[in-house]
Design a protein around this motif. Structure first.
Motif, PDB file in Angstrom:
ATOM      1  N   GLU A 203       0.829  -1.212   0.000  1.00 53.83           N
ATOM      2  CA  GLU A 203       0.000   0.000   0.000  1.00 53.83           C
ATOM      3  C   GLU A 203       0.863   1.262   0.000  1.00 53.83           C
ATOM      4  OE1 GLU A 203      -3.809   2.038   2.213  1.00 53.83           O
ATOM      5  OE2 GLU A 203      -2.783   0.381   3.231  1.00 53.83           O
ATOM      6  N   HIS A 204       1.880   1.286   0.840  1.00 53.90           N
ATOM      7  CA  HIS A 204       2.704   2.491   0.949  1.00 53.90           C
ATOM      8  C   HIS A 204       3.651   2.651  -0.241  1.00 53.90           C
ATOM      9  CE1 HIS A 204       1.189   3.714   4.802  1.00 53.90           C
ATOM     10  NE2 HIS A 204       1.392   2.508   5.299  1.00 53.90           N
TER      11      HIS A 204
ATOM     12  N   ALA B 291       1.568   4.196  -2.856  1.00 52.48           N
ATOM     13  CA  ALA B 291       1.326   5.606  -2.558  1.00 52.48           C
ATOM     14  C   ALA B 291       2.524   6.472  -2.916  1.00 52.48           C
ATOM     15  CB  ALA B 291       0.993   5.772  -1.074  1.00 52.48           C
ATOM     16  N   CYS B 292       3.721   5.885  -2.844  1.00 56.52           N
ATOM     17  CA  CYS B 292       4.947   6.609  -3.204  1.00 56.52           C
ATOM     18  C   CYS B 292       5.274   6.494  -4.691  1.00 56.52           C
ATOM     19  CB  CYS B 292       6.125   6.082  -2.383  1.00 56.52           C
ATOM     20  SG  CYS B 292       6.057   6.479  -0.623  1.00 56.52           S
TER      21      CYS B 292
ATOM     22  N   ARG C  75       5.031   2.444   6.270  1.00 59.58           N
ATOM     23  CA  ARG C  75       5.096   3.788   5.705  1.00 59.58           C
ATOM     24  C   ARG C  75       6.503   4.364   5.828  1.00 59.58           C
ATOM     25  NH1 ARG C  75       0.714   8.013   7.710  1.00 59.58           N
ATOM     26  NH2 ARG C  75       1.817   7.766   9.685  1.00 59.58           N
TER      27      ARG C  75
END
Length: 423
Positions: free
Chosen positions: A22-23, A26-27, A397
């Motif tokens: 997920e992270h 996102a990046c 994260r």
């Protein structure tokens, strides 16, 4: 055939691997997640049938999705926890590839990145995140020989009481797994001996709030690791809607409590004379936490009902006042020993520079000493909550942000080099 390439390869598709995906997305970091079995496989096949999450659903989840079939204060059954992670992977469109095992990671020669050997071929990756978690290889201490005439299994192989041969059971280890298994066996009518070592014993709830809430507001989830803290055993249960573990109550209900299991000889197991100390130290932990909770309520003017019963204790059972130091397995009718003694982890597939001489992860907040290798899901990786569902999400994260930052440095170097050539 050309070698498959990706920027970041995540090894493991449990809670740590899904959080990492997920992270990374996102990046904007291209990545691939490899899982040798199914998503969250250990929740499905390496836990006992009646297991539920040890924290309520409002807490033991990722921020981006609730449990579809469970209320906020429910303790979610293990199969629905596994379903949750599979559904979450679909929701975030995680690039998970199942049925693929990673066997070796080797630094590339003369260039950045790693050669990753898998059961499905070779992959090259600039970064590798080891998200295989702390519960990899069951540990059974070499105390009782196989010739002792009893069945010995690890708690990860236990499923339910009907699985075991008739007779009494010795459960070694009184953390969350051991005490819940022992309690289930006692309820099923078995004669049960429970070996209790040092532990922390929090209240399941206090003054109308679950203990996970108290650890949150008291900033205990964010405690950083201290020497030995990563090995702390916690006795807590989500069974029966959640309840505080009370070793005195278990003993008064018929469970035979003994101290730490030390040795075996001539058909007898010897136990340390530490049962009373272990139980009382666990009591002291509980009382200290109640004191801190009361002080927090007073300081913040919270309208939470007092709960004097939480401090009441039953009388010390005979097993505490006159401890059993030796047990003849045959005379006691013990046919099964269940070792709830934890797990070890195998990282031999990673570069040696990423590990300590003892083969453990050499890292700071999940960032390895070997540039490009990362760890995720370790106990106390950054804080007390690191190996919990919600805690690993926040650690992921940090790891993804670190990878993003390093990619920026590498991109700058490549641009600077090109400008030099053009000049």
């Amino acid at each position: 055939m050309p070698v498959e390439k990706t920027d970041t390869l995540v090894v493991g598709a449990g809670q740590a691997g899904i959080a990492a995906s997920e992270h990374l997305s996102a990046c904007g970091i291209p990545h691939l997640v490899l899982e040798r079995h199914r998503i969250a496989e250990r929740w499905r096949t390496e836990r006992w049938d009646s297991l539920v999450a040890n924290g309520p659903a409002w807490h033991d989840r990722f921020p981006g999705m609730t449990f579809a079939e469970d209320g906020d204060d429910d303790f979610v059954p293990k199969d629905r926890v596994a379903d949750y992670f599979a559904a979450y992977a679909d929701k975030i469109e995680a690039p998970v590839r199942t049925g693929v095992e990673v066997t070796q990671v080797t630094p590339l020669t003369g260039r950045h990145g790693f050669r990753v050997e898998t059961s499905d071929g070779v992959i090259e990756a600039s970064n590798v995140i080891a998200a295989t978690g702390p519960f990899q290889s069951p540990v059974i201490p070499p105390i009782v020989p196989e010739t002792a005439g009893v069945t010995q299994i690890h708690s990860s192989a236990y499923r339910n009481p009907s699985q075991l041969s008739e007779g009494a059971v010795l459960v070694v280890g009184a953390g969350s797994s051991g005490v819940q298994i022992a309690d289930e066996l006692l309820e099923a009518g078995r004669k049960v001996y429970l070996s209790v070592g040092p532990h922390d014993r929090p209240p399941r709830s206090y003054r109308g709030r679950d203990f996970v809430w108290w650890l949150g507001v008291l900033n205990k989830w964010d405690m950083e690791a201290t020497p030995g803290a990563e090995h702390t055993t916690i006795a807590v249960s989500g069974a029966r809607g959640g309840e505080t573990i009370d070793f005195r109550k278990l003993a008064h209900n018929g469970m035979k409590l003994v101290g730490l299991t030390e040795s075996y000889a001539d058909g007898k197991i010897r136990f340390a004379a530490d049962l009373a100390d272990n139980v009382r130290n666990g009591d002291a932990y509980l009382m200290n936490l109640l004191d801190e909770a009361d002080a927090f309520v007073l300081r913040n003017g919270l309208d939470l009902p007092e709960e004097p019963d939480a401090r009441r204790q039953l009388a010390d059972p005979a097993c505490m006042t006159d401890p059993m130091l030796s047990l003849d397995l045959a005379e006691a009718g013990i046919t099964t020993i269940i070792w709830a003694t934890g797990f070890s982890a195998d990282y031999s597939w990673l570069p040696a520079n990423a590990l300590t001489p003892e083969g453990k992860p050499a890292h700071q907040r999940g960032v390895s000493k070997e540039a490009g290798i990362y760890f995720l899901g370790l106990p106390w990786q950054t804080r007390r909550g690191s190996s919990f569902i919600w805690g690993v999400w926040f650690d992921a994260r940090y790891v993804a942000d670190h990878i993003s930052k390093q990619r920026g440095y590498m991109a700058y170097q490549a641009t600077a080099a090109q400008e030099t050539i053009d000049a």
